[in-house]
Design a protein around this motif. Structure first.
Motif, PDB file in Angstrom:
ATOM      1  N   VAL A  94      47.275  20.774  11.653  1.00 31.69           N
ATOM      2  CA  VAL A  94      46.608  20.212  12.820  1.00 31.69           C
ATOM      3  C   VAL A  94      45.849  21.231  13.432  1.00 31.69           C
ATOM      4  O   VAL A  94      45.927  22.403  13.454  1.00 31.69           O
ATOM      5  CB  VAL A  94      47.886  20.094  14.050  1.00 31.69           C
ATOM      6  N   THR A 147      53.611  13.106  15.231  1.00 31.43           N
ATOM      7  CA  THR A 147      52.522  13.712  14.320  1.00 31.43           C
ATOM      8  C   THR A 147      53.089  13.642  12.907  1.00 31.43           C
ATOM      9  O   THR A 147      53.964  14.445  12.776  1.00 31.43           O
ATOM     10  CB  THR A 147      51.912  14.769  14.693  1.00 31.43           C
ATOM     11  N   TYR A 173      52.350  18.537  20.062  1.00 38.93           N
ATOM     12  CA  TYR A 173      52.883  17.608  18.882  1.00 38.93           C
ATOM     13  C   TYR A 173      54.178  17.380  18.702  1.00 38.93           C
ATOM     14  O   TYR A 173      55.003  18.480  19.169  1.00 38.93           O
ATOM     15  CB  TYR A 173      52.225  18.245  17.592  1.00 38.93           C
TER      16      TYR A 173
END
Length: 455
Positions: A244, A276, A251
């Motif tokens: 990420v 995610t 997240y």
């Protein structure tokens, strides 16, 4: 000649069947859990027992520990001294940070300073505790500390242990377990909250940067694009790698609602589209022997061009190292010596290392495909072969002078010189018995690689 043919054949089948290999770099360690550099040519080796040792560039380990806090910690299983990070301004402020489980089994994040008169020793009296986090079980303590490109300290926290995360702690935004935390160690007392943390101005624990982690044992930042790569250990079936951008966080990586991409316990979970999911996963239930991911680094060194930009990780049980390409494809090494790989590390030059808990050895990760050419296309050849003491270069077309370079099988350059004629002897009296690669390049740019056996 039968001996030479056997060695070349064996080398071609085993050494070059996979591009990922390892070369012993240093021995004599115990329970290696972290390898970190402080911006110079030293490596700091963290041992779970509470001791940090300094490994120098000449592969010699200092006899005295840099830091010994064994009296402060609980050890065994997944407890102990687990993490180390040097402040980005360590060269001027001397601050470093450790993550350990104390004698009560709880996670402690503490800051120490280097000894002002000896850079190879820490000041053991300088400890300042930043955080203490209660742990309900002995496992899933996380442990990694990393400074991000934003200058903040990131802390990996497991879900607190127990099967299926009893209490659903990883999804509880009021608890610090099962999270990636982010704090500002340059402001506040003992730290401040980055204003862009997702719960800094909302309900939830201010330190949280991301939720839904099971046990993020190892994570790292790509030094080129700043992306965060997280190896999160699965429960029964799936090991996952998350990738990420740093950004403001927020997240939710899914645990315990999902194990990797697979639905696990979804009752009461947030909608799937708010989570995610992993960049890539691999199975720990397919009979391969996989059981637990050890996250690593994106390779940014210069020695192995084939590795650049790829993410490296290992599995603790299968004793293999994996390499993830940009498209998510995973390539694996064969089963490697030592095994039980618990951590990767990089030095200031971005060379990649891996530590084995199985035998206490730190290995350098190498590209074993370096210099593999079809011998029949060689313009130059070496003789005698096998050689002892010295060898010479033979060319049918006698295109001299040429640049000669000798590598060992790990790709380490051992010799480089200009050869004026085929009558010149190349001294190899200090070389160990074994197999080497001899690269030649003439004044027209024609290159050739020959294999040389030294006996």
């Amino acid at each position: 000649m039968k001996y030479l043919y056997f060695l070349i054949t064996l080398f071609s089948l085993s050494g070059f069947s996979q591009t990922i290999g390892i070369q012993s770099f240093a021995t004599g360690f115990s329970s290696i859990v972290e390898i970190v550099n402080a911006g110079d040519d030293r490596l700091f080796v963290v041992q779970q027992t509470g001791v940090i040792k300094i490994l120098n560039a000449n592969q010699v380990t200092n006899p005295s520990a840099f830091l010994n806090i064994s009296a402060l910690i609980s050890t065994g299983g997944e407890r102990g001294l687990l993490g180390l990070a040097f402040h980005p301004n360590y060269a001027t402020n001397g601050y470093f940070y450790v993550n350990y489980t104390n004698t009560a089994g709880n996670t402690v994040i503490a800051r120490y300073s280097v000894n002002t008169s000896n850079p190879n020793l820490a000041n053991t009296a300088s400890a300042t505790i930043l955080l203490t986090i209660s742990q309900p079980f002995a496992n899933h303590n996380g442990g990694t500390l990393r400074f991000g490109p934003d200058g903040y300290l990131y802390i990996g926290m497991g879900d607190g242990g127990g099967q299926d995360d009893p209490g659903n702690r990883a999804q509880n935004k009021d608890l610090l377990l099962g999270k990636i935390l982010r704090i500002d160690v340059d402001n506040g007392a003992p730290y401040a909250i980055p204003p862009t943390n997702p719960y800094a101005a909302a309900d939830g624990a201010d330190e949280i940067w991301a939720t839904g982690m099971r046990n993020p044992w190892k994570f790292s930042f790509d030094t080129v694009d700043g992306n965060l790569w997280i190896g999160d250990v699965g429960q029964f079936n799936v090991e996952e790698i998350n990738k990420v951008p740093v950004g403001d966080g927020g997240y939710n990586f899914g645990w315990r609602c999902y194990e990797g991409n697979d639905a696990h316990i979804t009752e009461g979970c947030e909608p799937q589209n708010t989570m995610t999911f992993p960049f890539v996963t691999y199975s720990s239930a397919d009979g391969s022997g996989n059981c637990s991911i050890t996250g690593g680094y994106v390779y940014r060194g210069s020695a192995y061009p084939n590795f650049v930009g790829k993410y490296f990780f290992a599995d603790y049980c299968s004793d293999k190292i994996g390499m993830v390409a940009d498209n998510g494809t995973i390539s694996y090494s064969g089963v490697l010596t030592g095994g039980s790989f618990t951590t990767f590390g990089v030095n200031a030059a971005n060379d990649l290392f891996v530590g084995s808990q199985g035998n206490g050895v730190i290995y350098k990760v190498v590209d074993t495909s370096l210099g593999v050419d079809d011998v029949s296309k060689n313009t130059f050849s070496v003789y005698p072969n096998p050689a002892s003491g010295s060898f010479s270069i033979h060319s049918e077309n006698a295109r001299f002078p040429l640049q000669l370079t000798v590598f060992d099988i790990s790709g380490k350059k051992l010799l480089e010189k200009t050869i004026g004629s085929g009558n010149e002897n190349i001294n190899i009296s200090g070389f160990s018995t074994g197999l080497y690669l001899v690269n030649t390049k003439d004044d027209m740019g024609m290159q050739s690689v020959s294999r040389l056996v030294i006996q």
